[in-house]
Design a protein around this motif. Structure first.
Motif, PDB file in Angstrom:
ATOM      1  N   ASP A   1       0.836  -1.201   0.000  1.00 46.66           N
ATOM      2  CA  ASP A   1       0.000   0.000   0.000  1.00 46.66           C
ATOM      3  C   ASP A   1       0.873   1.253   0.000  1.00 46.66           C
ATOM      4  OD1 ASP A   1      -2.336  -1.458  -0.053  1.00 46.66           O
ATOM      5  OD2 ASP A   1      -2.788  -1.181   2.091  1.00 46.66           O
ATOM      6  N   VAL A   2       1.953   1.231   0.775  1.00 48.59           N
ATOM      7  CA  VAL A   2       2.881   2.370   0.817  1.00 48.59           C
ATOM      8  C   VAL A   2       3.594   2.507  -0.528  1.00 48.59           C
ATOM      9  CG1 VAL A   2       4.982   3.288   1.889  1.00 48.59           C
ATOM     10  CG2 VAL A   2       3.159   2.340   3.317  1.00 48.59           C
ATOM     11  N   LEU A   3       4.062   1.401  -1.089  1.00 49.87           N
ATOM     12  CA  LEU A   3       4.711   1.462  -2.401  1.00 49.87           C
ATOM     13  C   LEU A   3       3.772   2.015  -3.462  1.00 49.87           C
ATOM     14  CD1 LEU A   3       6.727  -1.887  -2.610  1.00 49.87           C
ATOM     15  CD2 LEU A   3       7.656   0.428  -2.495  1.00 49.87           C
ATOM     16  N   GLU A   4       2.531   1.578  -3.424  1.00 45.06           N
ATOM     17  CA  GLU A   4       1.554   2.051  -4.410  1.00 45.06           C
ATOM     18  C   GLU A   4       1.276   3.547  -4.237  1.00 45.06           C
ATOM     19  OE1 GLU A   4      -2.554   0.652  -6.516  1.00 45.06           O
ATOM     20  OE2 GLU A   4      -2.059  -0.197  -4.574  1.00 45.06           O
ATOM     21  N   ALA A   5       1.156   4.008  -3.008  1.00 45.09           N
ATOM     22  CA  ALA A   5       0.919   5.433  -2.765  1.00 45.09           C
ATOM     23  C   ALA A   5       2.077   6.264  -3.304  1.00 45.09           C
ATOM     24  CB  ALA A   5       0.731   5.682  -1.266  1.00 45.09           C
ATOM     25  N   ILE A   6       3.295   5.819  -3.054  1.00 46.50           N
ATOM     26  CA  ILE A   6       4.475   6.548  -3.541  1.00 46.50           C
ATOM     27  C   ILE A   6       4.537   6.490  -5.064  1.00 46.50           C
ATOM     28  CG2 ILE A   6       6.996   6.617  -3.528  1.00 46.50           C
ATOM     29  CD1 ILE A   6       6.827   5.578  -0.602  1.00 46.50           C
ATOM     30  N   ASP A   7       4.230   5.342  -5.629  1.00 46.63           N
ATOM     31  CA  ASP A   7       4.242   5.191  -7.088  1.00 46.63           C
ATOM     32  C   ASP A   7       3.220   6.105  -7.756  1.00 46.63           C
ATOM     33  OD1 ASP A   7       5.209   3.928  -9.482  1.00 46.63           O
ATOM     34  OD2 ASP A   7       3.365   2.742  -9.530  1.00 46.63           O
ATOM     35  N   GLN A   8       2.117   6.389  -7.083  1.00 51.19           N
ATOM     36  CA  GLN A   8       1.080   7.257  -7.636  1.00 51.19           C
ATOM     37  C   GLN A   8       1.384   8.741  -7.430  1.00 51.19           C
ATOM     38  OE1 GLN A   8      -2.520   5.884  -5.800  1.00 51.19           O
ATOM     39  NE2 GLN A   8      -2.677   4.098  -7.138  1.00 51.19           N
ATOM     40  N   GLY A   9       2.538   9.051  -6.840  1.00 54.44           N
ATOM     41  CA  GLY A   9       2.946  10.443  -6.731  1.00 54.44           C
ATOM     42  C   GLY A   9       2.827  11.064  -5.355  1.00 54.44           C
ATOM     43  N   THR A  10       2.403  10.299  -4.368  1.00 50.20           N
ATOM     44  CA  THR A  10       2.338  10.817  -3.005  1.00 50.20           C
ATOM     45  C   THR A  10       3.718  10.643  -2.391  1.00 50.20           C
ATOM     46  OG1 THR A  10       0.054  10.062  -2.899  1.00 50.20           O
ATOM     47  CG2 THR A  10       1.081  10.684  -0.825  1.00 50.20           C
ATOM     48  N   ILE A  11       4.468  11.748  -2.234  1.00 51.78           N
ATOM     49  CA  ILE A  11       5.865  11.626  -1.821  1.00 51.78           C
ATOM     50  C   ILE A  11       6.155  12.194  -0.442  1.00 51.78           C
ATOM     51  CG2 ILE A  11       6.726  11.535  -4.184  1.00 51.78           C
ATOM     52  CD1 ILE A  11       7.479  14.501  -3.922  1.00 51.78           C
ATOM     53  N   LYS A  12       5.249  12.973   0.117  1.00 56.62           N
ATOM     54  CA  LYS A  12       5.465  13.553   1.436  1.00 56.62           C
ATOM     55  C   LYS A  12       4.993  12.569   2.507  1.00 56.62           C
ATOM     56  CE  LYS A  12       4.826  18.308  -0.037  1.00 56.62           C
ATOM     57  NZ  LYS A  12       4.016  19.519   0.168  1.00 56.62           N
TER      58      LYS A  12
END
Length: 92
Positions: free
Chosen positions: A12-23
């Protein structure tokens, strides 16, 4: 309510980061994790080189690496093969 496994939280964290959520705070909200749990997950994913951390002034940003993107891709393929109509599998 079904509790997520540790593996599901990592992806879930990897997917969030992959979708552009970086903060970090935005990742925390998007993945529905508390701050301490998120911090632990980010440390593990960074140490295993699935994500990389960049410090900008006093803030941190997280970016998915090629290794992380490959793992996420394999995970999505596995889930869709096992249960093509749902992201998670509910076992009675």
């Amino acid at each position: 309510m079904v509790k997520r496994s540790r593996l599901e939280v990592y992806f879930d964290v990897l997917e969030a980061i992959d979708q552009g959520t970086i903060k970090p705070t935005r990742i925390m909200y998007k993945t529905n994790l508390c701050w301490t749990a998120l911090h632990d997950v980010l440390n593990i994913l960074t140490s295993r080189e699935f994500i990389r951390e960049e410090k900008m002034n006093k803030t941190k940003r997280y970016y998915i690496t090629e290794k992380g993107r490959n793992a996420l891709s394999y995970y999505k393929k596995s889930i869709s093969t096992l249960h093509p109509y749902s992201k998670t599998v509910s076992i009675p």
